[in-house]
Design a protein around this motif. Structure first.
Motif, short mmCIF file in Angstrom:
data_model
loop_
_atom_site.label_atom_id
_atom_site.label_comp_id
_atom_site.label_asym_id
_atom_site.label_seq_id
_atom_site.Cartn_x
_atom_site.Cartn_y
_atom_site.Cartn_z
N ALA A 9 0.85 -1.19 0.00
CA ALA A 9 0.00 0.00 0.00
C ALA A 9 0.88 1.24 0.00
O ALA A 9 2.00 1.22 0.52
N ILE A 10 0.37 2.31 -0.60
CA ILE A 10 1.11 3.56 -0.69
C ILE A 10 0.36 4.65 0.06
O ILE A 10 -0.87 4.67 0.09
N GLU A 11 1.12 5.52 0.68
CA GLU A 11 0.55 6.59 1.48
C GLU A 11 -0.18 7.60 0.60
O GLU A 11 0.24 7.87 -0.53
N CYS A 12 -1.29 8.13 1.10
CA CYS A 12 -2.06 9.13 0.36
C CYS A 12 -2.64 10.13 1.35
O CYS A 12 -2.40 10.03 2.55
N LYS A 13 -3.41 11.08 0.84
CA LYS A 13 -4.05 12.02 1.75
C LYS A 13 -5.11 11.28 2.56
O LYS A 13 -5.63 10.24 2.11
N PRO A 14 -5.46 11.75 3.75
CA PRO A 14 -6.43 11.02 4.58
C PRO A 14 -7.78 10.86 3.90
O PRO A 14 -8.36 11.81 3.40
N ILE A 15 -8.24 9.61 3.86
CA ILE A 15 -9.55 9.29 3.27
C ILE A 15 -10.61 9.32 4.36
O ILE A 15 -11.74 9.72 4.11
N SER A 16 -10.26 8.89 5.56
CA SER A 16 -11.15 8.94 6.71
C SER A 16 -10.28 9.13 7.95
O SER A 16 -9.09 9.43 7.84
N LYS A 17 -10.87 8.92 9.11
CA LYS A 17 -10.13 9.12 10.36
C LYS A 17 -8.92 8.18 10.47
O LYS A 17 -7.87 8.57 10.95
N THR A 18 -9.09 6.93 10.00
CA THR A 18 -8.01 5.95 10.16
C THR A 18 -7.35 5.54 8.85
O THR A 18 -6.29 4.93 8.88
N LYS A 19 -7.95 5.86 7.70
CA LYS A 19 -7.40 5.41 6.42
C LYS A 19 -6.54 6.48 5.77
O LYS A 19 -7.03 7.54 5.40
N THR A 20 -5.23 6.19 5.64
CA THR A 20 -4.32 7.10 4.96
C THR A 20 -3.45 6.36 3.94
O THR A 20 -2.43 6.88 3.51
N PHE A 21 -3.85 5.14 3.58
CA PHE A 21 -3.12 4.35 2.60
C PHE A 21 -4.07 3.82 1.54
O PHE A 21 -5.20 3.45 1.84
N ASN A 22 -3.59 3.79 0.29
CA ASN A 22 -4.31 3.21 -0.83
C ASN A 22 -3.67 1.90 -1.21
O ASN A 22 -2.45 1.75 -1.11
N LEU A 23 -4.46 0.97 -1.72
CA LEU A 23 -3.93 -0.29 -2.23
C LEU A 23 -3.09 -0.01 -3.46
O LEU A 23 -3.51 0.67 -4.39
N GLN A 24 -1.84 -0.53 -3.45
CA GLN A 24 -0.97 -0.36 -4.62
C GLN A 24 -1.04 -1.59 -5.50
O GLN A 24 -1.38 -1.47 -6.67
N ASN A 25 -0.73 -2.77 -4.96
CA ASN A 25 -0.87 -4.00 -5.72
C ASN A 25 -0.93 -5.20 -4.77
O ASN A 25 -0.60 -5.09 -3.60
N ILE A 26 -1.36 -6.33 -5.32
CA ILE A 26 -1.42 -7.57 -4.56
C ILE A 26 -0.13 -8.33 -4.84
O ILE A 26 0.16 -8.68 -5.98
N VAL A 27 0.67 -8.57 -3.79
CA VAL A 27 1.95 -9.24 -3.95
C VAL A 27 1.76 -10.74 -4.15
O VAL A 27 2.31 -11.33 -5.07
N SER A 28 0.97 -11.35 -3.26
CA SER A 28 0.66 -12.78 -3.41
C SER A 28 -0.73 -13.05 -2.87
O SER A 28 -1.20 -12.39 -1.95
N VAL A 29 -1.37 -14.04 -3.45
CA VAL A 29 -2.73 -14.41 -3.07
C VAL A 29 -2.67 -15.46 -1.98
O VAL A 29 -1.88 -16.40 -2.06
N GLY A 30 -3.49 -15.30 -0.95
CA GLY A 30 -3.51 -16.23 0.18
C GLY A 30 -4.28 -17.49 -0.15
O GLY A 30 -4.82 -17.67 -1.25
#
Length: 86
Positions: A64-85
């Motif tokens: 995940a990469i840092e971004c401007k605050p989206i909500s009170k606790t969310k300040t990161f956006n999904l960048q990519n999926i490294v591996s699937v569980g």
């Protein structure tokens, strides 16, 4: 003149829960040296990530990469999926 890009933190961790619509919680593990005992110990922290397409499942490893605050606790956006569980 070249516009200077601000430094944005990139974190990588395992998805531990789907926190609602377009949100996931990841657990990030880092290793630090204990100041007194000089032993490597693990430190954990949870981050709430914004997932626009709801494409991540529990158990996936994502970055995940840092971004401007989206909500009170969310300040990161999904960048990519490294591996699937599992």
């Amino acid at each position: 003149m070249i516009a200077k890009e601000p430094h944005k933190r990139i974190i990588q961790g395992k998805v531990v829960s789907k926190a609602g619509d377009k949100s996931v919680v990841i657990l990030v593990e880092r290793k630090v040296v204990h100041p007194k005992y000089r032993k490597i110990v693990k430190r954990f922290k949870k981050y709430t990530i914004h997932d626009e397409n709801n494409s991540v499942k529990v158990g996936d490893v994502i970055s995940a990469i840092e971004c401007k605050p989206i909500s009170k606790t969310k300040t990161f956006n999904l960048q990519n999926i490294v591996s699937v569980g599992v």
